[in-house]
Scaffold this active site. Structure first.
Site, PDB file in Angstrom:
ATOM      1  N   LEU A 170     -20.626  -5.716  -9.927  1.00  0.00           N
ATOM      2  CA  LEU A 170     -20.831  -7.102  -9.893  1.00  0.00           C
ATOM      3  C   LEU A 170     -21.562  -7.495  -9.066  1.00  0.00           C
ATOM      4  CD1 LEU A 170     -18.494  -6.696 -12.205  1.00  0.00           C
ATOM      5  CD2 LEU A 170     -17.690  -8.952 -11.675  1.00  0.00           C
ATOM      6  N   GLY A 197      10.694   1.829   7.597  1.00  0.00           N
ATOM      7  CA  GLY A 197       9.986   1.466   5.979  1.00  0.00           C
ATOM      8  C   GLY A 197      10.159   2.912   5.269  1.00  0.00           C
ATOM      9  N   MET A 243      15.992  -2.434   1.206  1.00  0.00           N
ATOM     10  CA  MET A 243      15.916  -1.210   1.602  1.00  0.00           C
ATOM     11  C   MET A 243      15.292  -1.187   3.065  1.00  0.00           C
ATOM     12  SD  MET A 243      14.872   2.314  -0.280  1.00  0.00           S
ATOM     13  CE  MET A 243      13.137   2.019  -0.466  1.00  0.00           C
ATOM     14  N   GLY A 273     -22.530  -9.661  -5.995  1.00  0.00           N
ATOM     15  CA  GLY A 273     -21.890 -10.627  -5.011  1.00  0.00           C
ATOM     16  C   GLY A 273     -20.774 -11.520  -5.928  1.00  0.00           C
ATOM     17  N   TRP A 283      10.272  -7.295   4.045  1.00  0.00           N
ATOM     18  CA  TRP A 283       9.352  -7.033   3.177  1.00  0.00           C
ATOM     19  C   TRP A 283       9.950  -6.880   1.784  1.00  0.00           C
ATOM     20  CZ3 TRP A 283       5.198  -7.673   5.766  1.00  0.00           C
ATOM     21  CH2 TRP A 283       5.116  -7.048   7.237  1.00  0.00           C
ATOM     22  N   GLU A 342      10.976   3.283 -10.341  1.00  0.00           N
ATOM     23  CA  GLU A 342      10.113   2.419  -9.857  1.00  0.00           C
ATOM     24  C   GLU A 342       8.619   3.003  -9.744  1.00  0.00           C
ATOM     25  OE1 GLU A 342       9.181   0.372  -5.379  1.00  0.00           O
ATOM     26  OE2 GLU A 342      10.238   2.283  -5.337  1.00  0.00           O
TER      27      GLU A 342
END
Length: 416
Positions: A395, A181, A175, A397, A208, A298
């Site tokens: 978390l 886009g 598409m 690092g 894409w 979708e």
């Protein structure tokens, strides 16, 4: 977790007959299966029933979750690091093994004939471990396979859906273009009818395209391609284009993407490609309806991918906070950590309720459901990125490196 999974049968096949067998086992092992589906996050029984409205959905999620843990999780980091598509694993999603490539396809064409709720739960479960592989699955199962199942004629479905369902054909949809886009009706790709050849001549470039190539050398197997076929802006027709058609070629594989690196993305070129009359899907100049209807399911799939990403990030946060200590205390004792996990869980559950509530009401043959199809994607895309960002913060690092997964999930969430 291994102990909780021990009572689940090893088979993954989800054909109608296999699902029936799984249901009988599920009834005899309800408590074990309930433990399996709870994993690290658990909801009240009422919500569990909401997300798994029938025994068929419950059996599907149970088998898929075990498959993902054993076969998808172990390869995800490696294939994303190498920017390689795991074709062999993808084919295991087909009729002869897992049986989800034709999830919404009628049984007569090789599918398992599930509904929009099943679409949501499959995308949630796959994205828990590997959003990139799930993105290729979405392009194949929804953008190509479901699209053809809903909009194609009997001959087209009989010819191409069995291969799409068993995994021998891997497809996608074309598409977007280099200059079009979101403004999809601004496409330049066009097809003109040739009376002497009794068919269409297709020219243009699509960009894409997920599954546009499987190996970086050739095009993917089969595509539904949208092209302008008239003077009006809405005069768009959908064509079946198959690998090795004269004039159909791979322009380039798009490399070095931020995320979804194990999902192949490509530019496809169409130069005087002859399209037989019987490769028109739906009505000439009538593909806009096909496009909009298929984009609704979708968006359910994309929203559910956000759910899988968020759930995994929450599980990683909880596990890390439970194991790590700072200033003499478990991380769970700190209010900022509690807040990040609690807010993430509430936002995830809000999105999950929206997605499954909408999916339950969505008829795959209908159209005009864009408000909530857009709504679930809008909410869950941003939610998943925010939850992944919180996970990186919790978390520290370790959240910035691949070992703890959340940085890959953050990168993947950005495209949703």
């Amino acid at each position: 977790d291994a102990a909780r999974h021990s009572n689940l049968n090893e088979t993954y096949i989800l054909s109608t007959k296999i699902v029936s067998k799984m249901l009988s086992r599920t009834r005899m092992a309800t408590s074990a299966a309930n433990r399996l589906c709870s994993r690290a996050l658990s909801s009240s029984n009422g919500l569990d029933n909401f997300f798994n409205p029938t025994e068929e959905h419950f059996a599907l999620r149970s088998a898929l979750r075990k498959f993902v843990e054993k076969e998808v999780e172990i390869q995800a980091n490696d294939f994303n690091r190498r920017e390689a598509f795991n074709v062999d694993l993808f084919r295991k999603f087909g009729t002869n093994q897992l049986g989800i490539l034709g999830l919404t396809v009628p049984d007569e064409y090789g599918g398992t004939e599930f509904d929009a709720t099943a679409v949501a739960l499959v995308h949630e479960e796959l994205s828990y471990s590997d959003p990139a592989l799930c993105l290729s699955y979405l392009a194949h199962s929804l953008l190509f396979t479901n699209n053809l199942a809903v909009n194609g004629n009997h001959k087209q479905k009989q010819c191409y859906l069995p291969g799409s369902c068993d995994g021998s054909l891997i497809g996608g949809m074309c598409m977007s273009e280099p200059g079009a886009g979101t403004d999809v009706l601004g496409m330049k790709t066009a097809a003109k009818y040739d009376d002497s050849m009794r068919g269409w001549i297709l020219n243009g470039t699509k960009m894409w395209i997920t599954n546009g190539t499987l190996d970086g050398k050739e095009t993917g197997d089969i595509f539904l391609v949208y092209a302008k076929t008239g003077d009006q802006k809405s005069d768009v027709t959908q064509f079946l284009v198959v690998k090795d058609m004269d004039g159909f070629s791979l322009g380039q594989q798009i490399k070095d993407k931020l995320g979804m690196r194990a999902s192949p993305t490509a530019e496809l070129i169409f130069k005087d490609v002859f399209i037989p009359e019987d490769h028109v899907v739906g009505k000439v100049n009538g593909a806009l309806l096909c496009m909009m209807r298929n984009l609704e399911i979708e968006r359910v799939g994309l929203a559910a991918m956000g759910l899988g990403i968020a759930r995994r990030c929450i599980d990683v946060m909880k596990e890390y906070a439970n194991e790590r200590s700072a200033f003499g205390s478990n991380l769970y004792r700190f209010g900022q950590i509690q807040r990040n996990i609690a807010e993430s869980y509430a936002q995830y559950q809000a999105g999950r309720s929206y997605v499954y509530g909408f999916a339950k009401s969505l008829d795959l043959q209908s159209h005009g459901n864009g408000l909530d199809a857009d709504g679930v994607k809008l909410y869950c895309a941003e939610m998943s990125k925010n939850v992944a960002d919180k996970a990186i913060q919790v978390l520290g690092g370790y959240g910035y490196v691949a070992e703890y997964v959340v940085e890959r999930l953050w990168r993947g969430a950005k495209i949703l």
